[in-house]
Motif scaffolding. Structure first.
Motif, mmCIF file in Angstrom:
data_model
loop_
_atom_site.group_PDB
_atom_site.id
_atom_site.type_symbol
_atom_site.label_atom_id
_atom_site.label_comp_id
_atom_site.label_asym_id
_atom_site.label_seq_id
_atom_site.Cartn_x
_atom_site.Cartn_y
_atom_site.Cartn_z
ATOM 1 N N ILE A 449 9.518 -36.802 2.474
ATOM 2 C CA ILE A 449 10.837 -36.637 1.863
ATOM 3 C C ILE A 449 10.994 -35.281 1.170
ATOM 4 O O ILE A 449 12.013 -35.031 0.543
ATOM 5 N N ARG A 450 9.963 -34.428 1.279
ATOM 6 C CA ARG A 450 10.072 -33.128 0.610
ATOM 7 C C ARG A 450 11.229 -32.318 1.182
ATOM 8 O O ARG A 450 11.962 -31.659 0.445
ATOM 9 N N ASN A 451 11.375 -32.333 2.521
ATOM 10 C CA ASN A 451 12.456 -31.557 3.124
ATOM 11 C C ASN A 451 13.829 -32.054 2.653
ATOM 12 O O ASN A 451 14.730 -31.273 2.361
ATOM 13 N N LEU A 452 13.965 -33.395 2.582
ATOM 14 C CA LEU A 452 15.239 -33.956 2.109
ATOM 15 C C LEU A 452 15.488 -33.572 0.650
ATOM 16 O O LEU A 452 16.609 -33.253 0.271
ATOM 17 N N ALA A 453 14.408 -33.591 -0.139
ATOM 18 C CA ALA A 453 14.551 -33.228 -1.553
ATOM 19 C C ALA A 453 14.908 -31.758 -1.707
ATOM 20 O O ALA A 453 15.733 -31.381 -2.543
ATOM 21 N N ALA A 454 14.261 -30.925 -0.853
ATOM 22 C CA ALA A 454 14.518 -29.483 -0.945
ATOM 23 C C ALA A 454 15.957 -29.166 -0.611
ATOM 24 O O ALA A 454 16.552 -28.238 -1.187
ATOM 25 N N MET A 455 16.556 -29.934 0.301
ATOM 26 C CA MET A 455 17.957 -29.704 0.654
ATOM 27 C C MET A 455 18.882 -29.926 -0.536
ATOM 28 O O MET A 455 19.971 -29.362 -0.603
ATOM 29 N N LYS A 456 18.454 -30.743 -1.487
ATOM 30 C CA LYS A 456 19.251 -30.994 -2.692
ATOM 31 C C LYS A 456 18.745 -30.199 -3.882
ATOM 32 O O LYS A 456 19.186 -30.415 -5.006
#
Length: 491
Positions: A449-456
């Motif tokens: 979920i790091r990529n999803l978190a980075a998008m936010k």
């Protein structure tokens, strides 16, 4: 010698307690009834003796008659009513004993006092055995004679009053027994109604199916009200009318044709006022529904099904034989209507729940097949585009491709979550337990979920205690929990 005795003390009037019924009141009134003026017959062949007694008794307020021989005395005691007979034993014609027998035969409560000389005392005693009250001997003392007469009259009135009391009490007892029988019958009927209501309530609670519940309701209505026909009407939103949904004793093939509008006819009146309506003669009532005449209903009882919000419908009982429904029938069906309302409401909620469950199943099927299949193709295509062996993309395009892949994974995860929730509800979710190192499992799950978190613009740091060690768990489900928790927390 002519001294009057003290007047009798006036009886006190007793107050009847208010909770004692009219039966006891009537008995008390009979006891307290005023005494009539005593009537006395003096029988003696000596005129001066008769005159003495007439003067004495008239002074005491008595009504006095006289006879000079036994034959005339017998005629008088037979045809008239006397409270006391004062007679000499030795009379011309028949003697005083015959007068005693005739007086007691005419009225057994008549008091008879004999006048006798010393020579006929034995005869007087024989007369006492035959019912005479007392005897006095010649020469007699007027004061003692007056007291004997008073005692005789008092004895007669006491006997009469006692008999009146016994008669009144017997009548009161009969009436009380009658009331007891009425009360017992009412208790028995009430018990039967409550038992019938309890059984009816159990019957309508046996099924959650809407149609099965309605059929039980109409059968119980016919049974409770002893009706040949019964129907349940419920409001149809689409038609804007109350439509018959179930019936007993009516043509079922035409059931849906029986309907009425709000405020129309007897049923509309019941709905408008939210109260029962009884009609003893349908044919003579103006403005009744056409289907009541078609069904040849002689009398009808309509009870509304009232909820907290509105009137959802009515239950209707009908008789063809013309017997009118009673207030007891109305009360019984009103109580049953409360149970029927709850049962019908529950069955509607159950049917609605079944419909929602069906829609959910259809949605899960659509998600599982119609959405997941194209997503699988999209994911495969994106993976081919990102493979450097086939395509060399500049950094801006590669960044866009990375966003597409991340969102594709997100959609696939959402779909899997939906399918997993469906499996949880049906207790079909499978778990694969194995020994897992917590220090390795949690960071791997977070990496997804790091990529999803980075998008936010969110950074994630993971700290695992060295003592966490190894646990028995399903790695995929643990990662799913962490992902779901992050998704909820990041909203």
């Amino acid at each position: 010698m002519n001294k009057k005795p003290a007047p009798a003390k006036e009886k006190e009037t007793e107050t009847v307690p208010p909770d004692v019924g009219p039966v006891v009141t009537r008995a008390a009134a009979a006891i307290e009834a005023p005494r009539p003026q005593p009537r006395i017959l003096v029988v003696d062949d000596e005129p001066h003796v008769v005159q003495i007694f007439q003067d004495l008794l008239a002074q005491r307020g008595y009504e006095v008659s006289s006879s000079s021989n036994g034959d005339d005395a017998i005629v008088k005691v037979t045809t008239g009513r006397f409270d006391l007979v004062l007679t000499d034993i030795n009379l011309p014609g028949v003697d005083g004993l015959e007068v005693v027998r005739a007086a007691k035969a005419a009225d057994k409560d008549t008091c008879v006092i004999l006048i006798t000389g010393y020579a006929s005392t034995t005869t007087a005693i024989d007369a006492l055995r035959q019912g005479a009250y007392d005897y006095i001997t010649k020469p007699f003392d007027l004061w003692e004679t007056a007291k004997a007469i008073d005692r005789g009259l008092e004895s007669r009135f006491l006997v009469i009053e006692n008999r009146r009391l016994v008669t009144s009490l017997e009548e009161a007892n009969r009436e009380l027994q009658h009331h007891e029988q009425i009360l017992s019958r009412m208790v028995k009927e009430a018990t039967q109604r409550i038992t019938a209501l309890y059984v009816a309530g159990k019957e309508i609670s046996t099924s959650l199916s809407r149609q099965a519940t309605l059929e039980v309701v109409v059968n119980q209505v016919a049974k409770l009200a002893q009706a040949e026909m019964s129907m349940v009407f419920l409001y149809d939103t689409d038609a804007g009318e109350y439509v018959a949904e179930a019936g007993a004793g009516v043509p079922l093939e035409r059931l849906r044709e029986y309907r009425y509008g709000n405020g129309a006819g007897l049923h509309g009146q019941s709905v408008r006022n939210a109260s029962p309506v009884r009609c003893a003669s349908v044919s003579e009532t103006v403005g009744v529904e056409d289907f009541l005449g078609e069904l040849q209903a002689g009398s009808a009882l309509i009870v509304p099904l009232v909820t907290n919000e509105n009137v959802m419908g009515t239950i209707t009982a009908m008789r063809r034989d013309g017997r009118a429904f009673t207030p007891d029938d109305q009360e019984l069906l009103t109580m049953f209507a409360s149970q029927a309302t709850i049962a019908v409401t529950n069955s509607n909620l159950y049917e609605r729940t079944k419909e929602l469950d069906r829609m959910k199943s259809e949605f899960v099927a659509v998600v599982s097949h119609e959405v997941r299949t194209p997503l699988t193709s999209i994911k495969g295509s994106l993976e081919l585009l990102g493979d450097e062996r086939f395509h060399l993309l500049p950094p801006p395009q590669r960044e866009l491709l990375s966003i597409c892949q991340a969102n594709t994974e997100r959609l696939i995860t959402l779909i899997n979550d939906i399918l997993d929730f469906s499996k949880l509800e049906s207790s079909k979710l499978s778990l694969q337990f194995e020994a897992v190192d917590v220090g390795r499992l949690v960071p791997e799950a977070v990496d997804h979920i790091r990529n999803l978190a980075a998008m936010k613009g969110i950074g994630i740091d993971v700290h695992v205690e060295a003592s966490a060690g190894t646990i028995e768990a399903d790695p995929m489900r643990v990662a799913q929990v962490i992902t779901t928790a992050w998704r909820i927390g990041s909203r």
